[in-house]
Scaffold this active site. Structure first.
Site, PDB file in Angstrom:
ATOM      1  N   ASN A   9    -103.546  52.517  85.769  1.00 15.93           N
ATOM      2  CA  ASN A   9    -104.672  52.573  84.836  1.00 15.93           C
ATOM      3  C   ASN A   9    -105.221  51.159  84.662  1.00 15.93           C
ATOM      4  O   ASN A   9    -104.625  50.334  83.969  1.00 15.93           O
ATOM      5  CB  ASN A   9    -104.173  53.135  83.490  1.00 15.93           C
ATOM      6  N   LYS A  11    -107.778  50.196  83.115  1.00 18.08           N
ATOM      7  CA  LYS A  11    -108.471  50.005  81.837  1.00 18.08           C
ATOM      8  C   LYS A  11    -109.801  49.272  82.081  1.00 18.08           C
ATOM      9  O   LYS A  11    -110.464  49.532  83.092  1.00 18.08           O
ATOM     10  CB  LYS A  11    -107.576  49.272  80.840  1.00 18.08           C
ATOM     11  N   HIS A  95    -105.495  59.367  76.724  1.00 13.83           N
ATOM     12  CA  HIS A  95    -104.770  58.097  76.586  1.00 13.83           C
ATOM     13  C   HIS A  95    -104.792  57.670  75.116  1.00 13.83           C
ATOM     14  O   HIS A  95    -105.788  57.875  74.415  1.00 13.83           O
ATOM     15  CB  HIS A  95    -105.420  57.023  77.464  1.00 13.83           C
ATOM     16  N   GLU A  97    -105.281  54.958  73.768  1.00 17.47           N
ATOM     17  CA  GLU A  97    -106.409  54.082  73.391  1.00 17.47           C
ATOM     18  C   GLU A  97    -107.671  54.903  73.146  1.00 17.47           C
ATOM     19  O   GLU A  97    -108.490  54.540  72.297  1.00 17.47           O
ATOM     20  CB  GLU A  97    -106.614  53.017  74.485  1.00 17.47           C
ATOM     21  N   GLU A 165     -96.255  58.724  77.054  1.00 16.96           N
ATOM     22  CA  GLU A 165     -96.482  57.302  76.811  1.00 16.96           C
ATOM     23  C   GLU A 165     -96.248  57.002  75.340  1.00 16.96           C
ATOM     24  O   GLU A 165     -97.173  57.181  74.519  1.00 16.96           O
ATOM     25  CB  GLU A 165     -97.920  56.927  77.177  1.00 16.96           C
ATOM     26  N   GLY A 171     -98.395  48.278  76.678  1.00 16.42           N
ATOM     27  CA  GLY A 171     -98.909  46.907  76.652  1.00 16.42           C
ATOM     28  C   GLY A 171     -98.130  45.971  75.751  1.00 16.42           C
ATOM     29  O   GLY A 171     -98.593  44.878  75.439  1.00 16.42           O
ATOM     30  N   SER A 211     -95.223  49.907  79.557  1.00 12.19           N
ATOM     31  CA  SER A 211     -94.600  48.677  80.053  1.00 12.19           C
ATOM     32  C   SER A 211     -93.650  48.908  81.236  1.00 12.19           C
ATOM     33  O   SER A 211     -92.588  48.299  81.320  1.00 12.19           O
ATOM     34  CB  SER A 211     -93.883  47.939  78.908  1.00 12.19           C
TER      35      SER A 211
HETATM   36  C1  PEP Z   1    -101.067  52.467  79.876  1.00 14.61           C
HETATM   37  O1  PEP Z   1    -102.034  51.898  79.403  1.00 14.61           O
HETATM   38  O2  PEP Z   1    -101.155  53.660  80.191  1.00 14.61           O
HETATM   39  C2  PEP Z   1     -99.839  51.716  80.020  1.00 14.61           C
HETATM   40  C3  PEP Z   1     -98.751  52.379  80.245  1.00 14.61           C
HETATM   41  O3  PEP Z   1     -99.943  50.354  79.907  1.00 14.61           O
HETATM   42  P1  PEP Z   1     -98.743  49.278  80.132  1.00 14.61           P
HETATM   43  O4  PEP Z   1     -98.079  49.646  81.440  1.00 14.61           O
HETATM   44  O5  PEP Z   1     -99.422  47.969  80.193  1.00 14.61           O
HETATM   45  O6  PEP Z   1     -97.822  49.425  78.983  1.00 14.61           O
END
Ligand code: PEP
Length: 256
Positions: A9, A11, A95, A97, A165, A171, A211
């Protein structure tokens, strides 16, 4: 056995030149790795260019959002047929976000997932709890609510991919332990089984996201109900993304 899937992703990152460089690095880095499906999800305006950049490679293309209508007066939105036209096979929906910053709620997301799947895209549907919810011991209740939003919309399981997630791990550099993640993944699969039946639930991929890095990917992917990863930060670094894909490929080879 479920084929592992690693999705990146991007973003709101990368200019076109940077995007081309990133894809070049990914293509180079995954040469010789088999048994894994790989999807990149760049921002909308790079989709056509990235479709070209991954042409004649096994990498697939995904978007980060979609509208539920096929067309109409929805300024700033992009529809499922448009994404298909651009070469997408996948779309990330729900997601955290999008839920947090753009107020996307369950009923809206159910419409989006239904439209994506009906339109022939594989929907990577994200679910997961905040830190506050985990600390209040509400993880299962939240995940159950997210999944049932989609189930209530009669979404067929065939093109459905779930991404667990935990919001507190996105993040932040904080990852769920393999045991914590596995517990939720098993719970999700049991929920899917009670709706779609065990054989169908066994075929649905459940990705972990939060992460994921080269250093923790192998341990997460070794869990029985973790079928891949949705990767944010690490997918922007070709060597890191390739290392995660390699870990998935190694796991697939060992367990087949
Ligand atoms: C994400 O945004 O879906 C995500 C998992 O980000 P990160 O790997 O940076 O935690």
């Amino acid at each position: 056995m479920r084929t592992p899937l690693i999705a990146g992703n991007w973003k709101m990152h990368k200019t076109l030149a940077e995007a081309r460089e990133l894809v070049g690095g990914i293509r180079e880095g995954i040469k010789g790795i088999g048994g894994v499906e790989v999807v990149i999800c760049p921002p909308f305006h790079h989709l056509f260019a990235m479709a070209k950049a991954i042409d004649d490679s096994p990498v697939m293309l995904g978007a980060q959002n979609a509208h539920y209508e096929a067309q109409g007066a929805f300024t700033g939105e992009v529809s499922v047929p448009m994404l298909k036209d651009a070469g997408c096979t996948h779309v990330i929906l729900g997601h955290s976000e999008r839920r947090q910053y753009f107020a996307e709620d369950g009923p809206l997301l159910a419409k989006k997932v239904r439209a994506a799947v009906a339109g022939g895209l594989n929907a990577i549907f994200c679910v997961g709890e905040t830190l506050q919810e985990r600390e209040a011991d509400r993880t299962r209740r939240i995940v159950e609510r997210h999944i049932s939003d989609v189930i209530k919309a009669d979404v067929p399981a065939e093109r459905l991919i779930i991404a667990y997630e935990p919001v507190w791990a996105i993040g932040t550099g904080r990852t769920a332990t393999p045991d914590q993640a596995q517990e939720v993944h098993a719970f999700v699969r049991a929920m899917l089984a009670s709706t779609y039946g065990q054989p169908t639930a066994e075929a649905v991929r459940i990705l972990y996201g939060g992460s994921v890095k080269p250093g923790n990917a192998a341990d997460l992917l070794a869990q029985p109900d973790i079928d891949g990863a949705l990767v944010g930060g690490a997918c922007l670094v070709p060597a890191d993304f390739a290392a995660i894909i390699k870990a998935a490929g190694t796991w697939a080879a060992v367990s087949s």
